[in-house]
Write an enzyme that holds these catalytic residues in place. Structure first.
Site, PDB file in Angstrom:
ATOM      1  N   ASP A  67       0.842  -1.196   0.000  1.00  0.00           N
ATOM      2  CA  ASP A  67       0.000   0.000   0.000  1.00  0.00           C
ATOM      3  C   ASP A  67       0.878   1.248   0.000  1.00  0.00           C
ATOM      4  O   ASP A  67       1.970   1.233  -0.570  1.00  0.00           O
ATOM      5  CB  ASP A  67      -0.949  -0.035   1.208  1.00  0.00           C
ATOM      6  CG  ASP A  67      -2.315   0.545   0.891  1.00  0.00           C
ATOM      7  OD1 ASP A  67      -2.389   1.752   0.621  1.00  0.00           O
ATOM      8  OD2 ASP A  67      -3.311  -0.193   0.927  1.00  0.00           O
TER       9      ASP A  67
ATOM     10  N   HIS B  66      -3.909   5.873   3.065  1.00  0.00           N
ATOM     11  CA  HIS B  66      -4.564   4.645   2.614  1.00  0.00           C
ATOM     12  C   HIS B  66      -3.936   3.403   3.238  1.00  0.00           C
ATOM     13  O   HIS B  66      -4.635   2.500   3.720  1.00  0.00           O
ATOM     14  CB  HIS B  66      -4.484   4.587   1.091  1.00  0.00           C
ATOM     15  CG  HIS B  66      -5.346   3.571   0.441  1.00  0.00           C
ATOM     16  ND1 HIS B  66      -4.977   2.252   0.319  1.00  0.00           N
ATOM     17  CD2 HIS B  66      -6.564   3.667  -0.152  1.00  0.00           C
ATOM     18  CE1 HIS B  66      -5.922   1.584  -0.321  1.00  0.00           C
ATOM     19  NE2 HIS B  66      -6.899   2.423  -0.623  1.00  0.00           N
TER      20      HIS B  66
ATOM     21  N   SER C  42     -10.968  -1.285  -1.453  1.00  0.00           N
ATOM     22  CA  SER C  42      -9.711  -1.233  -0.688  1.00  0.00           C
ATOM     23  C   SER C  42      -9.946  -1.521   0.781  1.00  0.00           C
ATOM     24  O   SER C  42      -9.076  -2.063   1.466  1.00  0.00           O
ATOM     25  CB  SER C  42      -9.071   0.153  -0.811  1.00  0.00           C
ATOM     26  OG  SER C  42      -8.347   0.290  -1.996  1.00  0.00           O
TER      27      SER C  42
END
Length: 764
Positions: free
Chosen positions: A131, A205, A538
């Site tokens: 990520d 994220h 996600s």
């Protein structure tokens, strides 16, 4: 052998020639037959570097899941090297994108009993997260009361900007960053004014997905008062290894992702969570898809790989990450919402959602305007520099969703002098709503409500409106609902393999966040928050990654395919109103193209009864069945393979937990297809299972034998499923398919269900 070495040496003796000096150089990935290295070279790196005038042109060298390298060359130079006898494949580096609390309870996880107790909360299982990195100071990554780092761990914590080995602990046991591909592809390299050249997360994220999968219990957690409670990941005691492959405003490059797979397998992770996909590689065949190649290398070593299904729904064939050795996860809602209603001057209250935490409107009414009334689509979308301040100053502005980030539209409204925003879905998003931490008073409404508000604004001489922010509500029904954005089937590469595999919570998920950016991620957002609420596949992917860690801890001998099977065959197909799962975009009943096998149910996955295992040889047979030759398959598998020469295998016979019967469009009349499945008993040694068939409409399904008997000596049984249909009469409907199931019962607590899909299409 000597002659082949001479051929190679003759080839290598020629200098690397540039056919067009004016061509722009770019990064290419080269898949090499590692066994062809001449003995005169001490390492593969020395061999590879002889092909180039400068060693600096090599970006990465791959050893573990992939033999080869990436390098910056011109397209003509890449074509020249393609003719090298040791080169199996050449593909251009491509850019991928990220697929961007209460969810553990919603999955049935409870303290002191069930899978959390049986697995000791995933203790000592190592999850590698590919990520944007990690913000290690968050409470979610505390190592309080964790035992020593597993002895099998071989990874490291790399140093870089604002990150050192001291930022790792017994929770974050590894952290690496992969920037060479980005540095080669981006003029000027990575923008260090907005990024950290280190594992530290500048985007948020990666911190969010890592804590979703394996965050520790963090009390008094919330995002500006929303979703307050105890934040925790699915596997709170699992260890985290962060692999930073995505960079703020730059995406994720295949060359770096492949290098991360190489490192993660070498380091010793048990699970890989990769909420990445799409981009330029959305329709690539498996042998040209580094995520598929890297994940095969991981799965072949016993590592479970979970990936996101993509956010391009609700369009058909929008699901990404299609390889059968990857578990592909779609997104669903949970039973928590953040209502914010649009109140119109005519008294109507229209349902919406928001995470706005600033000064509320307190019932005050403002003029409301729709810029799209003039017919300018860019104005209706509230794009940058499209709003006339004279038209919107002091008003609530109706903006259409799409083309730019949702929160960025509010900033455009604010710059033009607007006081608030109502964000209206289009038909493609339907009634699917996502909460955002807006910078101005704003809410999102569904397509129908948006049309009503626009009609009111255009028909009333003095339209006015307000927004009522109502905080957090739990116990919402129905839930789960398939998120409108979640990637949908069918599988565009291998329609015989149903994708997505299953769905998990992916809407309005609370998890840890970075200090580098505010909750909107906009440069102009100065707010800091320990937790943020995000939506996307996600967010769904790390729920399944954490679930895999729990199952791996409870059942260390289970293979990646068995873990996936346990999750897929025990899913829920009804919501908390005990009704069939609903598609958020249409409000109608969903299908396996939307949810795969169903919604993750960890309470049942721990003890599935029967499972469907798949070996490396099975995957190779599958690749042969879809027309790949041995050399092409070797691009994926690293080692030479042989395909059957007597009879071509059927892709439908891969021992997958779902069944899809695909008939060519030119087959008219009565047709049939038989697939074989082999079930392994992981429940009580002495067991008898009976089949129950739910045939798709207009289709006949038979199962032979209809009864499976297992003993302590016989743990595996095979059965055949025959699908018969008259293609002249069957009505496939809007989806182009009809759906059913085969379910095995043992008369006790085990219910082992596989969806059946019947369709007509021509495979690529």
């Amino acid at each position: 052998m000597a002659s082949s070495t001479i051929v190679l040496l003759l080839f290598l003796s020629f200098p690397f020639i540039s056919f067009a000096a004016s061509q722009a150089a770019k990064t290419f990935i080269f898949r090499i037959d590692g066994g062809s290295m001449p003995s005169i070279f001490p390492t593969h790196y020395h061999w590879y570097s002889t092909e180039f005038a400068e060693e600096s042109r090599i970006v990465h060298v791959y050893h573990t899941v992939f033999h080869g390298f990436s390098a910056v060359v011109t397209p003509d130079e890449a074509d020249n090297l393609r003719n090298h006898p040791a080169v199996l494949a050449v593909f251009e580096d491509r850019r991928r994108e990220l697929h961007t609390t209460r969810s553990p309870q919603f999955l049935g996880l409870q303290n002191q009993k069930g899978l959390w107790s049986e697995s000791d909360y995933g203790s000592d299982v190592i999850i590698g997260v590919f990520d944007t990195g990690i913000w290690p100071e968050r409470r979610s990554f505390s190592d309080l009361n964790l035992g020593p780092i597993p002895k099998r761990w071989r990874g490291v914590c790399e140093s870089g900007a604002r990150f050192s080995p001291r930022n790792c602990n017994r929770k974050i046991i590894g952290a690496r960053f992969f920037a060479k591909g980005q540095q080669a592809a981006v003029i000027g390299g990575i923008n260090k004014t907005v990024e950290f050249l280190s594992p530290r997360d500048a985007d948020g994220h990666g911190t969010h997905t890592s804590s979703t999968a394996a965050g520790r219990h963090a009390f008094k957690a919330s995002m500006s008062g929303y979703a307050s409670g105890v934040a925790k990941g699915v596997a709170p005691k699992a260890r985290i290894a962060a692999y930073k492959v995505c960079w703020k405003d730059s995406g994720c490059l295949d060359s770096d992702i492949l290098a991360a797979f190489d490192a993660a397998v070498r380091d010793g992770v048990d699970v890989i969570s990769i909420s990445i996909g799409g981009g330029d590689g959305i329709t690539s065949p498996y042998y040209l898809d580094p995520i598929a190649i890297g994940s095969y290398g991981a799965a072949s070593k016993g590592i479970f790989v979970s990936s996101s299904a993509g956010n391009e729904g609700p369009n058909g064939m929008s699901v990404t990450n299609l390889a059968p050795w990857v578990t592909t996860v779609g997104a669903s809602t949970i039973d928590r919402n953040f209502p914010a209603d649009a109140i119109l001057g005519d008294g109507h209250r229209l349902r919406g959602v928001s995470l706005y935490a600033g000064v509320p409107l307190n019932g005050r009414m403002f003029p409301v305007v729709y810029p799209g009334k003039s017919g300018m689509s860019s104005a209706s979308l509230c794009m940058e520099n499209t709003l006339d301040p004279k038209q919107v100053r002091g008003k609530i502005v109706i903006c259409d969703r799409g083309s730019s980030p949702r929160v960025a539209k509010g900033l455009v409204v604010k710059k033009a002098g607007g006081v608030g925003m109502i964000l209206a879905n289009g038909a493609s998003n339907g009634e699917g709503l996502v909460g955002d931490a807006h910078l101005i008073p704003a809410c999102a409404v569904g397509s129908n409500e948006g049309d009503r508000i626009k009609a009111y604004a255009s028909s009333h001489p003095n339209p006015i409106a307000s927004i009522d922010f109502r905080g957090t509500i739990v116990g919402i029904k129905p839930a789960p609902v398939i998120a409108s954005f979640s990637g949908r089937g069918p599988n565009g590469l291998s329609p015989e393999i149903l994708k997505p595999d299953l769905i998990a919570p992916g809407v309005n998920i609370l998890a840890a966040w970075t200090d580098a950016v505010g909750p909107t991620g906009l440069p102009s957002d100065p707010r800091k928050t320990e937790f943020n609420i995000l939506s996307g596949t996600s967010m769904a992917c790390p729920h399944v990654s954490g679930a895999a860690a729990l199952l791996k801890s409870a059942h260390p001998d289970w293979s990646p395919a068995v873990i996936r099977s346990a999750m897929m065959t025990t899913t829920n197909l009804v919501d908390n109103s005990n009704r069939s799962l609903i598609d958020e975009s249409t409000g109608k009943s969903a299908t396996p193209y939307d949810y795969g096998s169903g919604h993750l149910n960890l309470g049942r996955a721990m003890n599935p009864g029967l499972v469907y295992d798949i070996t490396n040889d099975d995957y190779i047979t599958f690749l042969c069945s879809i027309g790949y030759g041995p050399k092409t398959i070797q691009v994926i598998t690293r080692t030479p393979v042989r395909c059957p020469t007597t009879r071509k295998p059927s892709p439908g016979n891969l021992n997958y937990p779902s069944i899809t019967a695909v008939f060519p469009t030119n087959r008219r009349g009565l047709v049939s297809k038989t697939v074989i499945r082999t079930a392994t008993n992981v429940g009580q040694a002495e067991a008898v299972y009976r089949a129950r068939i739910e045939s798709p409409r207009g289709v006949t399904v038979t199962v032979k034998p209809p009864r499976l008997v297992f003993t302590s000596a016989v743990k595996r049984r095979s059965y055949a499923v025959t699908v018969t249909v008259n293609t002249r009469n069957v009505v496939l409907g809007e989806t182009g398919a009809v759906f059913g199931s085969v379910t095995w019962f043992d008369g006790g607590k085990h219910v082992v269900r596989s969806p059946i899909v019947v369709t007509q299409m021509d495979t690529l």
